[in-house]
Scaffold this active site. Structure first.
Site, PDB file in Angstrom:
ATOM      1  N   LYS A 180       0.820  -1.209   0.000  1.00 22.79           N
ATOM      2  CA  LYS A 180       0.000   0.000   0.000  1.00 22.79           C
ATOM      3  C   LYS A 180       0.859   1.268   0.000  1.00 22.79           C
ATOM      4  O   LYS A 180       0.533   2.245  -0.659  1.00 22.79           O
ATOM      5  CB  LYS A 180      -0.957  -0.010   1.196  1.00 22.79           C
ATOM      6  CG  LYS A 180      -2.072   1.018   1.097  1.00 22.79           C
ATOM      7  CD  LYS A 180      -2.943   0.782  -0.127  1.00 22.79           C
ATOM      8  CE  LYS A 180      -3.964   1.867  -0.335  1.00 22.79           C
ATOM      9  NZ  LYS A 180      -4.603   1.797  -1.649  1.00 22.79           N
ATOM     10  N   VAL A 181       1.942   1.254   0.750  1.00 24.90           N
ATOM     11  CA  VAL A 181       2.873   2.383   0.762  1.00 24.90           C
ATOM     12  C   VAL A 181       4.162   1.930   0.114  1.00 24.90           C
ATOM     13  O   VAL A 181       4.804   0.993   0.592  1.00 24.90           O
ATOM     14  CB  VAL A 181       3.148   2.884   2.201  1.00 24.90           C
ATOM     15  CG1 VAL A 181       4.128   4.047   2.168  1.00 24.90           C
ATOM     16  CG2 VAL A 181       1.842   3.299   2.874  1.00 24.90           C
TER      17      VAL A 181
END
Length: 346
Positions: free
Chosen positions: A341-342
């Site tokens: 996600k990051v």
């Protein structure tokens, strides 16, 4: 079977409404920084970079200011100081925790720029680093492919453009949440959706093209096809496509063409669709109204919004198509392989 990605696509009308309501009061703050600057520098990666492409066209076409996309490696790898006096640096990151983006914004400030952050991460390092933080209200996004964080970034950039004095109407922006809700229902009821999904499931990849304010949408749709469906997808301006890469368009490489229902690039998009179809390949439309639909093998409906704000709805049929295509291919769109996600880059 459904997915978290599909659930988050459905959350976009409310996320957009919350974001627009929260950020429109920030227009005077943006205007104050705008009076002290002349040019805009967008700092981003990935989907946020595609949002920045929209921001660039909005600022140049409607606010009359030069805008460009930063090369973060100039700051983080080459560590080269530039004269950024008179520049308004806008860093865009869904989480606000991508270290490269935070470092590049700090670098821009040290080089003399004024700073704005666009992020869904309230209290994040990026929000804390900027003079003005335009915090989107997308809520938590669990699926790795960005949907609601992307469209709320576009909403924040629309507000940013208004703060820079763009020659557009704020009421157009207020219409977006209801129009996105309508787009979701229209797309899922469209007979073109399963037709396009089935066609794309049988080929190794596609060319995705648009131009002007719709160009960022083409890039974002291409990215979604790659990351969620594992198909090769090349996002190009149709002007660049015509300079050579159109040679790859054939019966195994269709063209997905995106356009607002109005605006100066619609005619060229329609002409490209006719050229692709005339060469024996398949063109599939996203938006572009009746003109583009008539020139394509099949087309998904686009939003009934003016061109300047159309990208906030134009990506939605593409998101739904990608989610359906991933499941058709047996891929879990929520957790694409090799992605988090990051994403941290140097």
């Amino acid at each position: 079977m459904t997915s978290q990605m599909r659930a988050e696509i459905g959350e976009q009308p409310d996320a957009l409404r919350r974001t627009i309501d929260a950020l429109l009061p920030r227009i005077p703050d943006i205007a104050a920084l705008a009076r002290e600057t002349r040019q805009v520098l967008f700092i981003a990666r990935g989907s946020s970079d595609n949002a920045a492409v929209y921001g660039r066209y909005l600022v140049e076409a409607h606010a009359g200011r030069l805008a460009t996309l930063a090369a973060p490696s100039v700051a983080t790898a080459y560590r080269r100081r530039l004269d950024l006096d008179g520049v308004l640096a806008v860093a865009i990151s869904q989480s606000g925790r991508t270290e490269e983006i935070v470092e590049t914004l700090d670098w821009a400030k040290d080089c003399g720029a004024r700073t704005v952050a666009v992020t869904n991460g309230a209290g994040s390092p990026l929000a804390e680093a900027a003079e003005i933080a335009l915090v989107t209200r997308a809520g938590e996004e669990i699926a790795v492919p960005a949907t609601k964080t992307y469209t709320t970034q576009l909403a924040a950039l629309s507000v940013f453009g208004l703060g820079l004095g763009a020659d557009v109407a704020v009421d157009d922006l207020r219409r977006v949440p209801d129009e996105v809700a309508r787009m979701i229902a229209l797309t899922e009821a469209s007979p073109a959706l399963p037709e396009i999904v089935e066609a794309l499931a049988k080929v190794p990849g596609a060319v995705v093209s648009g131009r002007g304010i719709a160009f960022g949408t083409a890039l974002e749709l291409a990215l979604k096809i790659k990351e969620a469906c594992y198909l090769h997808a090349m996002g190009l301006s149709y002007a660049d496509l015509l300079h050579g890469p159109i040679a790859v368009v054939d019966d195994q490489t269709p063209a997905l063409l995106v356009a607002a229902d109005s605006g100066p690039t619609l005619t060229g998009t329609v002409a490209l669709a006719r050229r692709v179809e005339g060469a024996g390949a398949r063109a599939y439309g996203v938006g572009g109204g009746a003109q583009l639909a008539a020139a394509c093998s099949a087309a998904l409906p686009g939003p009934g919004l003016p061109e300047w704000v159309a990208p906030l709805g134009l990506i939605v049929p593409g998101q739904i198509m990608v989610e359906n295509l991933a499941r058709r291919l047996g891929v879990d769109p929520d957790v694409p392989r090799g992605l988090n996600k990051v994403t941290q880059t140097d």
